[in-house]
Design a protein around this motif. Structure first.
Motif, short mmCIF file in Angstrom:
data_model
loop_
_atom_site.label_atom_id
_atom_site.label_comp_id
_atom_site.label_asym_id
_atom_site.label_seq_id
_atom_site.Cartn_x
_atom_site.Cartn_y
_atom_site.Cartn_z
N GLU A 108 0.83 -1.20 0.00
CA GLU A 108 0.00 0.00 0.00
C GLU A 108 0.87 1.26 0.00
O GLU A 108 0.54 2.25 -0.66
N ALA A 109 1.99 1.21 0.71
CA ALA A 109 2.91 2.34 0.74
C ALA A 109 3.43 2.64 -0.66
O ALA A 109 3.52 3.81 -1.07
N TYR A 110 3.75 1.60 -1.40
CA TYR A 110 4.26 1.79 -2.76
C TYR A 110 3.18 2.32 -3.70
O TYR A 110 3.46 3.11 -4.60
N LYS A 111 1.95 1.89 -3.51
CA LYS A 111 0.85 2.41 -4.32
C LYS A 111 0.72 3.91 -4.12
O LYS A 111 0.58 4.68 -5.07
N ARG A 112 0.80 4.33 -2.86
CA ARG A 112 0.67 5.77 -2.56
C ARG A 112 1.88 6.55 -3.06
O ARG A 112 1.75 7.70 -3.49
#
Length: 227
Positions: A172-176
């Motif tokens: 999720e961090a990479y998506k953001r």
């Protein structure tokens, strides 16, 4: 299930060598051998190696197959930036993996204790990194190289790898990160701190856990491996 992503996409420019640093010899074996051997002998379930596109065949045949690294499930091409390579490694991980460990292949002296402690910390805190206290006084300077601040040394640590995360958290961090377009990223702990508001647990690293970047580092590593 635990996946170790080992980054080995360097080109050797700072080593002043035409040979990528991950393939340079350290005590008769390629540098990348040491990190892979540590994870191979650990409780990690699988290893994903991220390397340059042109080095994939060599990595498979002359490293993975030659040395019998059975836990290396995939060798994938890296990206332009470090975080591009990490993201590709995460995508290549087994879908059943719940813990992602990210390690610089140019750090040959990772220990089994670091691996075990990292896995344990992720299960409790969701994100962690190994690190060591700074030994020297640190100065913050302005654009004219004047000292403007002296941080409390007791609160300063040198961050190493592995850096380890709950898989859902790091994905999720990479998506953001992608949505933001931010390019000023220096490591993976920064991503979860900045985009997930996640506190990262700092656990004991080792001063020997150096990253081989320059010719001097390789000389030092040769000395360490003989200790």
């Amino acid at each position: 299930m635990v996946t170790a992503i080992v980054l080995a996409a360097g080109n050797g420019s700072r080593m002043k060598s035409k040979t990528p640093k991950q393939f340079m010899e350290l005590d008769g074996r390629p540098l990348i051998y040491y990190a892979l051997s540590r994870f191979e002998a650990s409780i990690v379930d699988e290893i994903i190696v991220v390397t340059r596109q042109q080095d994939i065949d060599y990595m498979r045949k002359d490293i993975v197959e030659k040395y019998g690294f059975t836990k290396v499930r995939r060798v994938v091409a890296g990206g332009k930036e470090r975080f591009d390579s990490v993201e590709k490694g995460i995508r290549a991980a087994n879908k059943k993996s719940t813990t992602i460990m990210i390690h610089d292949g140019a750090r040959p002296f990772i220990t089994n204790t670091m691996i075990l402690d990292s896995i344990s910390a992720v299960r409790r805190y969701k994100a962690c990194t190994v690190a060591v206290p700074v030994k020297d006084t640190i100065k913050v300077v302005d654009e004219d190289m004047n000292s403007v601040e002296t941080p409390d040394r007791r609160k300063l640590y040198i961050v190493q790898t592995p850096q380890s995360f709950d898989r859902k958290l790091i994905e999720e961090a990479y998506k953001r990160l992608r949505i933001s377009g931010d390019k000023n990223i220096t490591d993976d702990t920064m991503i979860v701190e900045k985009y997930m508001g996640q506190t990262v647990k700092v656990i004991d690293g080792d001063y020997k856990n150096i990253k081989i970047t320059t010719e001097e580092d390789l000389i030092y590593a040769e000395a360490l491996i003989k200790m």
